[in-house]
Enzyme design. Sequence first.
Site, PDB file in Angstrom:
ATOM      1  N   ALA A 187      -5.592   5.629   0.282  1.00 18.24           N
ATOM      2  CA  ALA A 187      -5.852   5.233  -1.104  1.00 18.24           C
ATOM      3  C   ALA A 187      -5.904   3.702  -1.181  1.00 18.24           C
ATOM      4  O   ALA A 187      -5.464   3.035  -0.245  1.00 18.24           O
ATOM      5  CB  ALA A 187      -4.732   5.770  -2.002  1.00 18.24           C
TER       6      ALA A 187
ATOM      7  N   HIS B  22      -4.067   1.821  -2.681  1.00 23.82           N
ATOM      8  CA  HIS B  22      -2.705   1.259  -2.613  1.00 23.82           C
ATOM      9  C   HIS B  22      -2.060   1.516  -1.247  1.00 23.82           C
ATOM     10  O   HIS B  22      -0.880   1.254  -1.063  1.00 23.82           O
ATOM     11  CB  HIS B  22      -1.823   1.849  -3.719  1.00 23.82           C
ATOM     12  CG  HIS B  22      -1.633   3.329  -3.614  1.00 23.82           C
ATOM     13  ND1 HIS B  22      -1.777   4.167  -4.691  1.00 23.82           N
ATOM     14  CD2 HIS B  22      -1.327   4.136  -2.568  1.00 23.82           C
ATOM     15  CE1 HIS B  22      -1.563   5.417  -4.306  1.00 23.82           C
ATOM     16  NE2 HIS B  22      -1.292   5.411  -3.016  1.00 23.82           N
ATOM     17  N   SER B  23      -2.830   2.024  -0.293  1.00 19.78           N
ATOM     18  CA  SER B  23      -2.266   2.524   0.969  1.00 19.78           C
ATOM     19  C   SER B  23      -1.393   1.503   1.710  1.00 19.78           C
ATOM     20  O   SER B  23      -1.859   0.418   2.092  1.00 19.78           O
ATOM     21  CB  SER B  23      -3.406   2.959   1.886  1.00 19.78           C
ATOM     22  OG  SER B  23      -2.903   3.291   3.156  1.00 19.78           O
ATOM     23  N   ASN B  24      -0.145   1.900   1.915  1.00 24.09           N
ATOM     24  CA  ASN B  24       0.750   1.074   2.741  1.00 24.09           C
ATOM     25  C   ASN B  24       0.321   1.161   4.193  1.00 24.09           C
ATOM     26  O   ASN B  24       0.438   0.213   4.956  1.00 24.09           O
ATOM     27  CB  ASN B  24       2.190   1.576   2.616  1.00 24.09           C
ATOM     28  CG  ASN B  24       2.651   1.601   1.180  1.00 24.09           C
ATOM     29  OD1 ASN B  24       2.593   0.597   0.501  1.00 24.09           O
ATOM     30  ND2 ASN B  24       3.098   2.762   0.695  1.00 24.09           N
TER      31      ASN B  24
END
Length: 339
Positions: free
Chosen positions: A79, A81-83
């Site tokens: 996503a 926001h992917s960490n």
Amino acid sequence: MDSNSLKKRLEKYPRVKLMWGRTPIVYAANISRELEIDLYIKRDDLTGLALGGNKTRKLEFLLGDALRKNCDTVITAGAVHSNHALQTAAAAQKLGLEAVLVLRGVAENKGNYFLDRLLDAEIRVYEAKTGGELQNYMEEIQRELLAGGKKPYLIPVGGSSPTGVLGYIKAAAEIMEQGRELNLAWDYVVSATSSGGTQAGILLGLKTIAPAVKPLCIGVGDPREELLAAVQGLVQETAAMLELEGGVLTGAEIEGSTIAGYGFGGYGTIVKEVIEVIRYVARKEGIYLDPVYTGKAFFGLLDLAKRKIIPPGSRVLFVHTGGVGGLFQYEDLVSGMLP
Ligand SMILES: Cc1ncc(COP(=O)(O)O)c(C=O)c1O
């Protein structure tokens, strides 16, 4: 099997060092008092790469494999926001590899997406709905790079391949070693689970060296059947890589360790109840959780302890898998939920 023998088996797989060392375990004194359990937090949010988090452990093995195969470019997905995407881009750049990030969602110049840009990662954003769709885009890019003479290494969403799982097998050994040093026998190890790699590593590692410890992996809104199938597959394949076939968990054991009910409507939903938990843990212990993974998992932990499903007096280790960038990705939404 003891933890040293397990670690020996991991040695046959190449690993690059991305972590500072072992991550600390801290006693959460205030929350322990309120919940009547002994709560410890393993600070995997402090791995030392970018903003830290569980992906560093997986990437040590994944990028070890990429370098051994002489790859020059890493492709991964998630996503916006992917960490995982951020950690991958940071590790790749540090090792002199190029990174292509395949992201879904609305790209806004903040949070992890902003940090990805600071790293000069190549970012491609799609309107995909699922991780499966992203996998197709990754394969398309892989073909494009191969045609251009590059050697790409493809990492699935969340770094959850058997090679990535090795990172959390190593973490399970570390958790047991640190427990011994602290003179503590863990009753429960609690963590968030989403693409299943962290869970597969913790389950297989604990089953092999500490079968009395109960893992509780709290779902954060992904479809349960998909998660269970992913974990089952990863456990089997990773057990075969390490010749741990005797220790493979049954479907019932995997189901029993996978806790549902705390997804709040689905993966990536940002809800007030979870923000309340994030504020509570920050106030009580000075530790920030994130709204997508660890906040939901901690909500589950609090609920299980309050309902005495985790009985009073239990020694509980919560694995803080990172993700603080999510707070900044959803800063406006989260701000609107503050009192
Ligand atoms: C902060 C954080 N916690 C937990 C998880 C879940 O780990 P896994 O995908 O291995 O299930 C992720 C995965 O993206 C994460 O970023």
